[in-house]
Design a protein around this motif. Structure first.
Motif, PDB file in Angstrom:
ATOM      1  N   THR A   1       0.849  -1.205   0.000  1.00 19.85           N
ATOM      2  CA  THR A   1       0.000   0.000   0.000  1.00 19.85           C
ATOM      3  C   THR A   1       0.881   1.249   0.000  1.00 19.85           C
ATOM      4  O   THR A   1       0.632   2.205  -0.746  1.00 19.85           O
ATOM      5  N   ASN A   2       1.932   1.216   0.827  1.00 23.98           N
ATOM      6  CA  ASN A   2       2.838   2.379   0.855  1.00 23.98           C
ATOM      7  C   ASN A   2       3.557   2.544  -0.481  1.00 23.98           C
ATOM      8  O   ASN A   2       3.728   3.675  -0.954  1.00 23.98           O
ATOM      9  N   ALA A   3       3.952   1.427  -1.087  1.00 23.98           N
ATOM     10  CA  ALA A   3       4.677   1.513  -2.362  1.00 23.98           C
ATOM     11  C   ALA A   3       3.790   2.161  -3.429  1.00 23.98           C
ATOM     12  O   ALA A   3       4.263   2.957  -4.248  1.00 23.98           O
ATOM     13  N   ALA A   4       2.494   1.831  -3.402  1.00 20.46           N
ATOM     14  CA  ALA A   4       1.568   2.421  -4.383  1.00 20.46           C
ATOM     15  C   ALA A   4       1.446   3.923  -4.145  1.00 20.46           C
ATOM     16  O   ALA A   4       1.518   4.732  -5.083  1.00 20.46           O
ATOM     17  N   LEU A   5       1.275   4.326  -2.877  1.00 16.18           N
ATOM     18  CA  LEU A   5       1.190   5.762  -2.551  1.00 16.18           C
ATOM     19  C   LEU A   5       2.478   6.480  -2.956  1.00 16.18           C
ATOM     20  O   LEU A   5       2.456   7.582  -3.507  1.00 16.18           O
TER      21      LEU A   5
END
Ligand SMILES: Cc1ncc(COP(=O)(O)O)c(C=O)c1O
Length: 395
Positions: A62-66
């Motif tokens: 999720t952080n990588a996508a953000l």
């Protein structure tokens, strides 16, 4: 893609598992460690983070996508999502000072906690900070050439008097002395200004504000050029100031409507500034669209055309602290509160909030009078914001 499309699509639809359909919108991945079919693959993921996820302190889906989303919006080389804006600022300054002189030249009109970070957290580790008026370019040049800092730190729009420095010139000056320029772009958002394109090295955001935008997330973002990214990631992998996946999801969800929200917020701020500029109960309005604004050249060369930000400040005629507090108590829709960038209009009184710990003499020198309030326009109907402020000003 245009900014309005990038905010909706960038970062989404990453394939984690082959054979399974990909959710259209990035979900919340709560797992803290990752399983692989072979120990050799796990070995690769642990050794080379870009080979795959291994442990949530290092990176998570999720952080990588953000981070992919914010990297694209700010035109950076990579990003880090952090647990607060202050964590983002701490890691950015630390990365800027690695292998450079432990000296910072900072704007004297930055967020109070950033001053606290420099004076109380970095200073005991022999980091010396000099504060300057960032809109006095000759003074900035003299200070930077004299101090030869490792890092120059500024905000793209100052709080609460909405002053704007010549960022491209400051970036060039910073580069010439071998320092790194860190810009807090919270007030402007990448829709209004992209400091990396103007020559900055690292951009930080309090994602708590416009990026997440709904008053329900505490978070930060660091967007870096190529030269500082690995240092930022190394510090983060060790220290672990990373954003939680739920907050990451909410921030990404918030950013999808950033263009819509910010355009409306800027339009509301402009209408409000125009209304207040001829208001009988108002002494003076500070807003970037004012043709008499002292930094119009910097504003026109660094802001996106037609947008002037969503923050304005104004001075209430014949008001001291008790009159301003009474005015705040009369507000019915506008929310008196210490943040900005939310869907609801927020009104802040610097004397009791952002500049509470600044001495009266210093406040006067900064031009922050006791009758000054700051408004962060929300997305409500402009007529309602104006009507509420009018009735509260009338008393
Ligand atoms: C310009 C600016 N930068 C940084 C911060 C710190 O952000 P956070 O509260 O998310 O740590 C704030 C908070 O108000 C801010 O206004």
């Amino acid at each position: 893609m245009k900014f309005e499309s990038e905010v909706v699509h960038a970062g989404d639809r990453k394939r984690l598992c082959s054979g399974l359909p990909v959710p259209v919108t990035t979900p919340i991945h709560l797992g803290t460690s990752y399983f692989y079919d072979s120990a050799a693959t796990l070995d690769r993921a642990l050794g080379e983070p870009q080979e795959g996820f291994s442990y949530a302190r290092y990176s998570s889906p999720t952080n990588a996508a953000l981070e992919e989303l914010t990297t694209q919006l700010e035109r950076g080389h990579g990003s880090l999502a952090t647990a607060s804006g202050m964590a983002a600022i701490q890691i950015a300054i630390q990365a800027a000072l690695l292998d450079r002189p432990h000296r910072v030249v900072a704007s004297n009109a930055i967020y109070g906690a950033t001053i606290g970070l420099l004076d109380q957290v970095f200073s005991p580790f022999d980091v010396e900070t000099s504060y300057v008026d960032i809109c006095d370019f000759d003074l900035v040049r003299r200070t930077v050439e004299d101090k030869k800092p490792g890092c120059v730190f500024i905000e793209s729009i100052s709080n609460p008097l909405v002053r704007v420095g010549r960022i491209a010139d400051i970036a060039e000056l910073t580069r010439r002395v071998g320092a790194a320029l860190v810009v807090d772009n919270t007030f402007a958002t990448p829709m209004l200004m992209r400091p990396l394109e103007l020559g900055a090295n690292i951009v930080v955001h309090s994602a708590t504000k416009y990026l997440a935008g709904h008053g329900d997330v505490l978070g930060g973002i660091v967007v870096s050029d190529e030269g500082h990214l690995e240092t930022i990631r190394t510090i983060s992998r060790i220290v672990g100031p990373v954003l939680g996946p739920f907050e990451s999801y909410l921030t990404m969800r918030g950013i999808k409507t950033l263009a819509l929200r910010f355009e409306r917020q800027c339009a509301n701020a402009r209408k409000l500034a125009e209304h207040l500029s001829s208001h009988p109960c108002v002494d003076r309005v500070y807003y970037c669209a004012d043709p008499k604004h002292p930094d119009t050249a910097a504003i026109h060369s660094s802001f996106a055309p037609g947008l002037f930000g969503a923050i304005l400040s104004f001075e209430i005629k014949n008001a001291g602290k008790s009159e301003v507090l009474a005015f705040m108590d009369r507000l019915r829709m506008v929310v008196p509160g210490p943040s900005l960038g939310d869907v609801h209009t927020l009104l802040l009184y610097p004397l009791i909030a952002s500049h509470r710990n600044v001495s009266p003499k210093m406040r006067e020198r900064m031009g922050i009078r006791d009758n000054l309030v700051r408004v962060a326009a929300g997305i409500e109907a402009a007529e309602d914001i104006i009507a509420d402020l009018d009735q509260a000003l009338r008393g």
